[in-house]
Design an enzyme around this catalytic site. Structure first.
Site, short mmCIF file in Angstrom:
data_model
loop_
_atom_site.label_atom_id
_atom_site.label_comp_id
_atom_site.label_asym_id
_atom_site.label_seq_id
_atom_site.Cartn_x
_atom_site.Cartn_y
_atom_site.Cartn_z
N LYS A 243 85.75 29.90 53.71
CA LYS A 243 87.16 29.41 54.03
C LYS A 243 87.86 28.40 52.82
CE LYS A 243 85.74 30.38 58.87
NZ LYS A 243 86.14 31.80 58.66
N HIS B 47 86.05 25.29 59.69
CA HIS B 47 87.37 25.09 59.16
C HIS B 47 87.72 23.79 58.95
CE1 HIS B 47 88.68 29.10 60.47
NE2 HIS B 47 87.71 29.04 61.50
N SER C 222 89.21 26.90 65.43
CA SER C 222 89.77 27.86 64.65
C SER C 222 91.01 28.50 64.88
CB SER C 222 88.73 28.78 64.44
OG SER C 222 88.37 29.60 65.59
C1 LIG Z 1 84.71 28.52 63.85
C2 LIG Z 1 83.91 29.61 63.19
N1 LIG Z 1 82.41 29.64 63.02
C3 LIG Z 1 82.08 30.64 62.53
C4 LIG Z 1 82.68 31.53 61.94
C5 LIG Z 1 81.97 32.92 61.06
O1 LIG Z 1 81.92 32.48 59.71
P1 LIG Z 1 81.83 33.46 58.61
O2 LIG Z 1 83.38 34.22 58.42
O3 LIG Z 1 81.30 32.96 57.30
O4 LIG Z 1 80.91 34.50 59.09
C6 LIG Z 1 83.83 31.56 61.91
C7 LIG Z 1 84.91 32.42 61.12
O5 LIG Z 1 85.78 33.18 61.30
C8 LIG Z 1 84.65 30.62 62.46
O6 LIG Z 1 86.08 30.54 62.74
#
Ligand SMILES: Cc1ncc(COP(=O)(O)O)c(C=O)c1O
Length: 405
Positions: free
Chosen positions: A250, A219, A191
């Site tokens: 996303k 992502h 991310s």
């Molecule tokens: C790699 C990763 N996993 C999980 C999440 C969490 O997802 P959510 O925004 O749906 O809570 C994010 C969000 O920023 C993320 O970047």
């Protein structure tokens, strides 16, 4: 009989540590504040009253305000109402939850899928369900906070291996013999760095040592060919990655998350996963948006092509200006700066010139690796990218940035 309570210390004093902590954050250039977007999400947004080019959204395919998603949400509200009223296991399991899960399983090529209220809840809950005391989790050093918290919540032993470092992972697995469960967890597209995990090699190691692999495709969902299913599917290793998690908020433009895998994985999570069980289920409109988004993802590959074209244009331009972009070849471009204060200064300078690119500092990234996280959308037009590059160039010529280029 009630006795009057006598305060010996002003009760407000008990919270004075908050002021102290905030002051420390400000001194270390780590203080954060909310910025306000008025109107819709898109490549151009109204930010705190200023029209700016948006280069820090995860709305990678531009679906967050797509007419098909709006229409689907409106129809779902008309047909099913607004709220789900309860958790899935009580009375909140509605037609659209199961329809969405069938669609996700179909896209991912798995037996089943289960929807979660957010990616954060999915990661914390899944990890704490699949491993526990006496087990071992192997976690990439740059995994997302929700994975880190899931590891802690599980009470398993946590072995953090260097970012994408297969030798360290191999050693860690070799040094953890025994009958306990072993689970390797990694993001597929990272991310904050925009680089890809060596998933095929990780799967090999997992099979060598009898470990389960869990991959977070937050992502990657929606953006990788052949059909937007993610990096696992692109590499053709879906049958060897037993736990595939991803988000709906996303590239898919809505909200929520999923896990895809076997029927028994789904059953286990329904029965044991606390962040699934003890929460009100997502409302019908959110499910309907995700269903509409999945249809667009599979039917309109040109969105992914537009995103790739934009990535190539901006990457080439930034490189020609001398910026260091790490190993990213994706829609997430980390402009490495290092120092938190310098990073925020660059972000502020860009904003003054109408370009919104968020600075990312510790604890989101390790100390000394602050960066601008520049992200692209399929809906950026070439002129948006050219204007951003013009601004980057102009700022670079201002004699203030001493580092990071
Ligand atoms: C790699 C990763 N996993 C999980 C999440 C969490 O997802 P959510 O925004 O749906 O809570 C994010 C969000 O920023 C993320 O970047």
């Amino acid at each position: 009989m009630l006795h009057a309570i006598r305060y010996y210390v002003n009760p407000k004093m008990a919270l004075s540590f908050i002021e102290d902590e905030l002051e420390q954050l400000k001194r270390a250039s780590l203080y954060r504040r909310l910025r306000l977007i008025e109107g819709e999400q898109g490549p151009v947004v109204m930010l705190d009253g200023q029209e700016v080019l948006n280069f820090c959204s995860n709305n990678y395919l531009g679906l967050a305000n797509h007419p098909a998603l709006r229409e689907a949400a409106k129809k779902a509200i008309d047909r099913y109402g607004c709220g789900s009223g309860a958790s899935r296991l009580i009375s909140g399991n509605m037609t659209l939850h199961e329809e969405l899960e069938r669609k996700i399983a179909e896209l991912k090529g798995t037996e089943a899928a289960l929807v979660f209220n957010s990616g954060f809840q999915a990661n914390t809950g899944i990890l704490a369900t699949l491993v526990g005391e006496g087990d071992v989790i192997f976690s990439d050093a740059l995994n997302h906070a929700s994975i880190i918290d899931g590891c802690r919540l599980s009470r398993a032993k946590i072995v953090v291996y260097g970012h994408c470092d297969l030798d360290q992972l191999d050693r860690g697995l070799r040094d953890s013999p025994g009958k306990n469960r072993k689970l390797i967890v990694t993001e597929s597209l990272f991310s904050m760095d925009g680089d890809e995990a060596p998933l095929a090699e990780i799967v090999e190691l997992a099979e060598k040592y009898g470990a389960v692999v869990m991959v977070d495709e937050a992502h990657a969902t929606g953006v990788f060919e052949p059909n937007g299913a993610g990096l696992v599917a692109k590499l053709g290793i879906g049958d060897r990655v037993l736990v595939q998690m991803g988000t709906l908020g996303k590239a898919l433009g809505g909200f929520g998350a999923y896990v895809a895998g076997s029927h028994s994985l789904r059953d286990m999570l329904i029965n044991r996963c606390r962040s699934f069980i003890f929460t009100t289920s997502l409302p019908p409109a959110v499910m309907a948006m995700a269903i509409a988004a999945l249809d667009l993802v599979t039917k309109e590959p040109e969105r992914r092509q537009a995103l790739r074209n934009n990535c190539e244009l901006l990457q080439a331009g930034l490189k020609s200006l001398g910026y260091t972009l790490g190993n990213s070849r994706s829609q997430i471009l980390p402009l490495m700066i290092g120092d938190a204060a310098q990073c925020m200064k660059l972000s502020d300078d860009l904003l003054r010139h109408g370009v919104f690119a968020q600075g990312i500092r510790p604890p989101t990234v390790p100390p000394g690796t602050s960066r601008l996280r520049v992200t692209l959308m399929a809906t950026h037009r070439p002129e948006h990218i050219e204007e951003a590059l013009r601004v980057f160039k102009e700022i670079a010529q201002e004699p203030k940035i001493e580092d990071g280029r």
